[in-house]
Design an enzyme around this catalytic site. Structure first.
Site, short mmCIF file in Angstrom:
data_model
loop_
_atom_site.label_atom_id
_atom_site.label_comp_id
_atom_site.label_asym_id
_atom_site.label_seq_id
_atom_site.Cartn_x
_atom_site.Cartn_y
_atom_site.Cartn_z
N ASP A 27 67.19 71.76 -9.48
CA ASP A 27 65.84 71.18 -9.72
C ASP A 27 64.91 71.94 -8.84
O ASP A 27 63.80 72.21 -8.87
CB ASP A 27 65.63 70.07 -9.44
CG ASP A 27 66.37 69.23 -10.83
OD1 ASP A 27 67.13 70.07 -11.84
OD2 ASP A 27 66.44 68.15 -10.94
N LYS B 211 71.95 70.06 -2.53
CA LYS B 211 72.20 70.78 -3.68
C LYS B 211 71.41 70.23 -4.85
O LYS B 211 70.89 68.95 -4.82
CB LYS B 211 73.76 70.17 -4.18
CG LYS B 211 74.21 70.47 -5.46
CD LYS B 211 74.50 69.01 -6.46
CE LYS B 211 73.17 68.25 -6.82
NZ LYS B 211 73.62 67.24 -7.67
N THR B 212 70.86 71.04 -5.79
CA THR B 212 70.31 70.71 -7.06
C THR B 212 69.50 71.93 -7.62
O THR B 212 68.73 72.58 -6.95
CB THR B 212 69.26 69.63 -6.96
OG1 THR B 212 68.84 69.43 -8.25
CG2 THR B 212 68.20 69.51 -6.02
N ARG C 249 77.66 60.09 -10.95
CA ARG C 249 76.12 59.64 -10.60
C ARG C 249 76.24 58.28 -10.00
O ARG C 249 75.22 57.50 -9.87
CB ARG C 249 75.13 59.73 -11.60
CG ARG C 249 74.99 61.21 -11.98
CD ARG C 249 73.50 61.14 -12.90
NE ARG C 249 73.08 62.54 -13.29
CZ ARG C 249 72.50 63.40 -12.57
NH1 ARG C 249 72.12 63.10 -11.43
NH2 ARG C 249 72.02 64.85 -12.97
N ASP D 128 68.88 61.90 -4.12
CA ASP D 128 69.14 60.31 -4.12
C ASP D 128 70.61 60.40 -3.57
O ASP D 128 70.81 59.39 -2.71
CB ASP D 128 69.39 59.82 -5.70
CG ASP D 128 68.11 59.85 -6.18
OD1 ASP D 128 66.89 59.41 -5.57
OD2 ASP D 128 67.72 59.89 -7.38
N GLY E 1 74.11 65.99 -10.85
CA GLY E 1 74.45 67.16 -11.62
C GLY E 1 74.97 68.46 -11.05
O GLY E 1 74.83 68.55 -9.95
P1 FBP Z 1 70.77 66.50 -9.70
O1 FBP Z 1 69.30 66.17 -9.41
O2 FBP Z 1 71.71 65.53 -9.52
O3 FBP Z 1 71.09 67.69 -9.21
O4 FBP Z 1 70.65 66.89 -11.31
C1 FBP Z 1 69.90 67.65 -11.82
C2 FBP Z 1 69.70 67.74 -13.52
O5 FBP Z 1 70.34 68.83 -13.80
C3 FBP Z 1 68.09 67.58 -13.85
O6 FBP Z 1 67.72 68.80 -14.02
C4 FBP Z 1 68.49 67.07 -15.20
O7 FBP Z 1 67.48 66.19 -15.63
C5 FBP Z 1 69.57 65.89 -14.78
O8 FBP Z 1 70.37 66.60 -13.74
C6 FBP Z 1 70.41 66.03 -16.24
O9 FBP Z 1 71.54 64.88 -16.01
P2 FBP Z 1 72.92 64.80 -16.69
O10 FBP Z 1 73.64 65.95 -16.23
O11 FBP Z 1 73.26 63.36 -16.28
O12 FBP Z 1 72.46 64.91 -18.19
#
Ligand code: FBP
Length: 551
Positions: free
Chosen positions: A201, A198-199, A141, A172, A77
């Site tokens: 979250d 990075k994230t 991803r 991951d 993300g």
């Molecule tokens: P990462 O763990 O890859 O940084 O992604 C975080 C996130 O934004 C989560 O908070 C959310 O649940 C998910 O990605 C949403 O994924 P997508 O962009 O595939 O809809």
């Protein structure tokens, strides 16, 4: 291309650097390390990258460096600051030797496998300095886990003279970075792999990594919106706002936003799990606050809901785990067309308890739970509308109380979901500086022949000049977890620590915030220019964790 005045101003912002990263750097090695858990298994799986020391960067002598090329991948993300990691990497490489080249693999890890890339020249980099988003090369991803994928990577690296790959990703993706580093070391193909944390979250953190980049900007963006809604609620005095916040699993985002905005209620998934709460008990807790505020004549309020909440309600967690195992590449299920057929199929395979729970869920939520998993086997919680589920359940309970005369208020609720709004915001000064430092740090790790490391920048509650840079072995953060039905080595996710200072602060203050006296804070938009106390502050979470928070 037309740009806003802020875009133009930000393109010439010079990120602040730690003193140790200004000029040449030498690397100091610490003691050998071990994984956070499951040491024997992790050691066996990573014979070449297990046990390496933590690294610190100190001032060093300038040395001549032979030219080399690097490939960079954005994975998962979006998170504000990714472009600054890449500009730090670019500037770091060019400072080492102007003949060095940086290649960007397009669309995430698949770019490496499919040999889709672009050379990132100075002109390209200058367009993206201090901007949000991952659009410079795109993200994806795709999970790097099979040897044929790694071998495709070797092919393109040999073709482009790439000596190291930098993977900018979450837990991951950094796990994958380590698997790749291990494979390349085993093969002796001379390709290093470095990760960057990075994230948005905020769940990629531990004793070494103080915070993942993007968390700061995303939380400040959501907190601005929550503050605006609170001011609206306090003006109109007629709506309860149920606000779901992104952050797949851990509740760090919800917690940080609560610390910044002081809503009436903030649910924390980790607490729900620890107290073994049912959905009914969560609803009762919300209803109690609504009734008490109604008694004081206040039929409005704000409730923050972490995106991953339902995965932490123990009975729901069991149901989701069964669904994950059941739906992992299940061709029979995938061949079914209608939602009804899918529901019947699932019900026939679940345990009696999970089946009963699944049957009672609103159809929309049941459908959302059956959606495809992401390539790492995770439920896509961003697509599950927990705020609507809670509104529905709360409304039902209030109707019963109203009929009995125990509730005399008016309940009108609005649902919101803040997620994508914050992932590509213009990085705050904190994220712009932190990310640029991570990029420069990654360059030094590569120049010193390191692989299987994550770039590390610490001491983040102090001014940027005092930050410390280094590298942490990725294996040090790993344990074994079940993914798509199998035990796999993965970086341990950091959930909200219920004994940690940020949660304790919420716990201490939440009754006061729920109360009739409105305690809302209106944080306002991120400020990029102005006094340091307005522009350069890290998150409340980080400050509380480091004992640097002042009330
Ligand atoms: P990462 O763990 O890859 O940084 O992604 C975080 C996130 O934004 C989560 O908070 C959310 O649940 C998910 O990605 C949403 O994924 P997508 O962009 O595939 O809809």
């Amino acid at each position: 291309m037309l740009k806003s005045p802020l875009q133009i101003a930000r393109s010439s912002y010079q990120p602040k650097l730690p003193t140790a990263l200004k000029g040449s750097v030498s690397i100091v090695e610490g003691e050998p390390t071990q994984s956070v858990a499951d040491q024997e298994e992790i050691k066996k799986l990573f014979p070449n990258t297990y046990g390496m020391p933590v690294l610190r960067m100190a001032k060093g002598e300038k040395k001549a460096v032979e030219p080399f090329n690097v490939g960079v991948i954005l994975s998962g993300g979006q998170a504000p600051g990714g472009h600054n990691v890449i500009s730090g990497l670019y500037d770091g490489l060019k400072n080492l030797n102007p003949a060095n080249k940086l290649y960007g693999f397009l669309g995430g890890p698949s770019g490496l496998i499919e040999h889709k890339y672009v050379e990132l020249t100075g002109n390209v980099i200058n367009e993206y300095r201090n901007t949000g988003g991952f659009d410079i090369i795109g993200s994806g991803r795709t999970k790097l886990e099979e040897t044929w994928q790694f071998d495709k990577g070797i092919e393109i690296c040999k073709e482009l003279g790439i000596r190291a790959i930098v993977i900018i990703g979450g837990d991951d993706s950094n796990t994958n970075a380590c698997v790749l580093a291990e494979y390349y070391l085993q093969k002796g193909c001379g390709i290093q792999v470095i990760g960057c944390p990075k994230t948005i979250d905020g769940d990629l953190k531990n004793e070494q990594i103080e915070t993942s980049f993007g968390f700061d900007t995303a939380c400040k963006t959501y907190s601005e919106l929550i503050g605006n809604i609170q001011r609206d609620a306090n003006s109109a005095k007629k709506y309860w706002h149920f606000i779901r916040l992104m952050g797949r699993s851990a509740s760090h985002i919800a917690l940080e936003c609560a610390l910044q905005s002081q809503p009436n209620i903030c649910l924390i998934s980790e607490e729900v799990e620890a107290k073994n709460m049912t959905l009914g008990e969560i609803v009762d807790g919300i209803v109690n606050v609504i009734v008490a505020r109604a008694d004081a004549g206040l039929n409005f309020g704000t409730i923050l809901i972490p995106e991953g909440l339902i995965e932490f309600v123990p009975a729901m967690k069991r149901l989701i785990a069964e669904l994950n195992d059941l739906l992992a590449s299940n061709e029979e299920f995938n061949a079914l067309e209608s939602d009804d057929e899918k529901r019947q199929f699932v019900k026939a395979c679940l345990s009696p308890e999970s089946c009963a729970l699944f049957r009672d869920l609103p159809k929309g939520i049941a459908r959302q739970l059956m959606l495809d998993r992401d390539p790492h086997g995770n439920v896509k919680v961003s697509q599950i509308e927990t705020e609507k589920l809670l509104i529905e359940m709360v409304a039902k309970k209030l109707a019963v109380l109203k009929a009995s005369g125990a509730y005399k208020g008016k309940f009108s609720a609005l649902g919101h979901f803040f997620g994508y709004e914050g992932r590509c915001a213009i990085p705050s000064n904190f994220d712009a500086d932190y990310c640029y430092s991570l990029g420069i740090t990654a360059t030094w790790l590569i120049a010193n022949g390191k692989s299987g490391y994550m770039a590390l920048v610490q001491n983040l509650t102090s001014p940027a000049s005092e930050w410390q840079a280094g590298g942490v072995p990725i294996t040090m953060m790993m344990n074994m977890e079940k993914r798509s039905g199998k035990m796999k080595p993965v970086i341990q996710k950091a959930l909200v620590d219920l004994d940690g200072a940020p949660f304790k602060y919420l716990e201490e203050h939440r009754d006061e915030w729920a109360d009739a006296n409105t305690s809302y804070i209106y944080p306002g938009p991120i400020q990029y220019y102005g006094p340091s106390e307005v522009c350069d502050q890290p998150t409340h979470t980080l400050k509380l964790e480091k004992g640097a928070f002042e009330d």
